[in-house]
Design a protein around this motif. Structure first.
Motif, short mmCIF file in Angstrom:
data_model
loop_
_atom_site.label_atom_id
_atom_site.label_comp_id
_atom_site.label_asym_id
_atom_site.label_seq_id
_atom_site.Cartn_x
_atom_site.Cartn_y
_atom_site.Cartn_z
N HIS A 45 26.12 11.03 59.23
CA HIS A 45 25.54 10.11 60.21
C HIS A 45 25.23 10.90 61.48
N SER A 46 24.27 11.80 61.39
CA SER A 46 23.94 12.71 62.49
C SER A 46 22.43 12.82 62.59
N PRO A 47 21.92 13.25 63.75
CA PRO A 47 20.48 13.50 63.85
C PRO A 47 20.11 14.75 63.07
N GLY A 48 18.90 14.75 62.54
CA GLY A 48 18.48 15.94 61.80
C GLY A 48 17.23 15.69 60.97
N VAL A 49 17.02 16.59 60.04
CA VAL A 49 15.84 16.58 59.18
C VAL A 49 16.30 16.46 57.73
N TYR A 50 15.60 15.65 56.93
CA TYR A 50 15.92 15.53 55.52
C TYR A 50 14.71 15.96 54.69
N VAL A 51 15.00 16.52 53.51
CA VAL A 51 13.94 17.03 52.63
C VAL A 51 14.18 16.49 51.23
N PHE A 52 13.26 15.64 50.73
CA PHE A 52 13.29 15.19 49.34
C PHE A 52 12.69 16.28 48.46
N ALA A 53 13.31 16.55 47.33
CA ALA A 53 12.81 17.56 46.40
C ALA A 53 12.82 17.01 44.99
N ASP A 54 11.94 17.54 44.12
CA ASP A 54 11.89 17.08 42.73
C ASP A 54 12.85 17.90 41.87
N SER A 55 12.74 17.74 40.56
CA SER A 55 13.68 18.38 39.65
C SER A 55 13.58 19.90 39.66
N THR A 56 12.45 20.44 40.10
CA THR A 56 12.28 21.89 40.17
C THR A 56 12.67 22.45 41.53
N GLY A 57 13.05 21.58 42.45
CA GLY A 57 13.39 22.02 43.80
C GLY A 57 12.20 22.07 44.74
#
Length: 589
Positions: free
Chosen positions: A222-234
């Motif tokens: 529960h912090s500020p930041g950046v998130y990155v969604f990735a697929d099965s290959t990364g």
């Protein structure tokens, strides 16, 4: 204003809950697009239940203000037509009674509902808070691009073979929306949508596969930041930022995430990585850098690429203006950044109107004429160095005038354009005057942006602090317009030791005068907006942070009034208010 009863349409494919629902399909015509300042000119509505039209409501409305020619051409509604119409104060109670107890339906509902709410506020009527269905949103969920190129009402009316063609008149558009609604409900029935809650919830529908991926958010803080969604290959799919990483990512797996593309992205995602940041500013900057470097397929910004362009004064004896996409360390003068090629061309045209620089692309040398002068030279728009009509020193003064305007005193370019605008006004050449006015506005806006960014990117090091809302401070170290360090000084902790440590460990920036290459334009603009927020304090700076005394920033108020003149189709409304020759004022941060 009238209510009539007409024939019946069949909705036998629907079950009882939707058959029992009464809908009022409404459409408005207005004097403009802003409910806060514009007014309603016509209301049209159709009440339906179980496929049967129960009644219609239609009336013109006196807006109390003149209708612009553009709106009259678009809708066919003129001042004369509404001169004897009732006011909205009279019409509103009647419409609210007509729609009482029904579900309100509109195409692009926020527009129509926004105007109705604003009218209720102005005339002290309580808003009844009806349930609202937006056929535009439903269409985006139900139909594919292979079926319709867009979800405009005219396109959907043709696709569903509506009995009424939309024509920007309220009742006709409402009737067309009825047929579109029936067509969409028919399609929704095949998808298992048979009740009003299912109909309204369809726009935020989440698949079981999406819900099963909620665990991907569990490891996030529960912090500020950046998130990155990735697929099965990364491979990265999408990059986003939030003040609360876990809460934001969880929204992608519940009904609160309504974007179709995001549902598709979540279906492909197999992991979510995060980068915790000191505060929201750092998160914004990191997000921007990651999108630029990773180019995730579901970030629109990555698809557009870097569209920044510049105007360059070429390195020649007789320089000319050229549109380029990058700044090089070649000693040339660059004007920008500009947001698009079309904006760059408009600024270039404005400069050519003000200063007779050559526009040809020939390689010219003193004493070596290459050809006869062009038509621009004959009408005084070019000093014709191609025929040796001007020597390098005289031409250099023209170039210096342009550079001075870019860097400090924009009036050197605006003054000739203002005189041209006055002449066009006297000659009643309205379209030409509007074009000159827009060129002046583009030039001023672009110079202001360039000068504002320049004041930041020229500073070798700047340390700033912003209250974090909890008694502490958000700290940032900026060098040449690039964020190089960030930290938080919590409440009760002395901030200066943290500042000293942050400055000592911040990213090093090469000591170069070419500050334009130190950071992207977007990053510098993010930092500039943050620095100008209320409460931000400058802790230390290596150089003064000051705008040119006669810079373009002093004309921002004129820009606002010029934009108002453009919207009102009055090319001359603000020409005499352009403050070109007043005393200079110093502007500092």
């Amino acid at each position: 204003m009238s209510t009539i009863t007409v024939g019946q349409l069949s909705l036998d494919a629907l079950d009882e809950p939707l058959h029992a629902t009464t809908f009022v399909v409404v459409d408005l015509e207005t004097t403009g697009s802003t409910s806060a300042s514009d007014s309603i000119t016509e209301i049209g509505a159709v009440k339906i239940r179980a496929g049967e039209v129960l009644g219609e409501f239609a009336t013109l409305v006196d807006p109390g203000v003149p209708i612009t020619p553009f709106v009259s051409v678009l809708t066919g509604i003129t001042d004369r037509m509404v001169s004897t119409a009732p006011s909205i104060a009279t019409v509103l109670p009647a419409f609210l009674e007509f729609a009482a107890g029904a579900v309100l339906v509109a195409h692009n509902a926020p527009f129509d509902v926004g105007f109705l709410k604003a009218a209720c506020v102005r005339h002290d009527h309580p808003w009844p808070h009806p349930q609202v269905v937006d056929t535009a949103v439903l269409a985006r969920r139900v139909l594919t691009r292979d079926e319709v190129p867009n979800c405009k009402l005219g396109t959907l009316a043709g696709f569903f073979t509506a009995t009424t063609t939309p024509n920007h008149r309220a009742l006709a558009d409402a009737r067309a929306t009825v047929d579109v609604l029936h067509g969409l409900i028919g399609r929704l029935g095949t998808l298992g949508v048979h009740s009003l809650p299912e109909l309204r919830g369809f726009t935020s529908r989440v698949t079981d596969a999406q819900r099963r991926k909620r665990h991907l958010a569990d490891p996030l803080p529960h912090s500020p930041g950046v998130y990155v969604f990735a697929d099965s290959t990364g491979s990265p799919l999408y990059v986003g930022t939030s003040k609360d990483l876990r809460s934001r990512v969880r929204q992608y797996f519940v009904a609160s995430e309504t974007r179709t593309r995001m549902g598709e992205m979540v279906g492909l995602a197999e992991s979510v990585d995060s980068i915790v940041c000191a505060h929201a500013l750092e998160a914004q900057v990191r997000e921007l850098r990651l999108i630029t470097s990773l180019k995730p397929r579901y970030n629109r910004r990555s698809k557009n690429g870097d569209r920044t362009v510049w105007l360059k004064l070429t390195r020649e004896v007789f320089p000319r203006l050229s549109v380029v996409r990058e700044v090089r360390s070649d000693g040339a003068h660059y004007f920008g950044p500009l947001r698009s090629t079309s904006q760059a061309e408009q600024v270039r045209d404005a400069i050519h109107d003000a200063v007779p620089l050559r526009q040809c692309t020939d390689r010219l040398l003193p004493g070596k004429p290459v050809r006869g002068a062009c038509a621009l030279a004959e009408i005084g728009r070019c000093h014709a160095p191609c025929e040796d009509r001007v020597d390098p020193a005289g031409y250099a003064e023209l170039v210096a005038r342009v550079v001075r305007a870019w860097q400090a005193d924009v009036s050197e370019l605006i003054e000739p354009l203002r005189h041209r605008l006055d002449q066009l006004a006297a000659d009643q050449r309205y379209e030409d005057a509007a074009a000159v006015r827009d060129r002046i506005a583009t030039l001023v806006r672009s110079c202001a942006r360039m000068q504002s960014l320049g004041t930041l990117t020229r500073i070798a090091e700047l340390v700033a602090a912003r209250p974090d809302g909890g008694g502490g401070w958000e700290l940032a170290v900026i060098r040449r317009g690039r964020l190089v360090g960030s930290e938080v000084a919590p409440r009760g902790v002395a901030p200066m030791p943290i500042v000293s440590s942050l400055v000592a460990t911040a990213e090093a920036i090469p000591d170069t005068s070419d500050s334009a290459t130190m950071a992207t334009v977007e990053e510098s603009e993010i930092l500039l907006r943050w620095l100008q927020e209320p409460g931000v304090r400058l802790v230390a700076t290596s150089d003064p942070w000051a705008s040119p005394a006669r810079g373009a920033a002093r004309l921002r108020s004129w820009l606002a009034s010029a934009e108002g003149a453009r919207r009102s189709a009055d090319p001359f409304a603000d020409r005499r208010r352009l403050p070109v020759s007043h005393q200079p004022t110093r502007s500092t941060a």
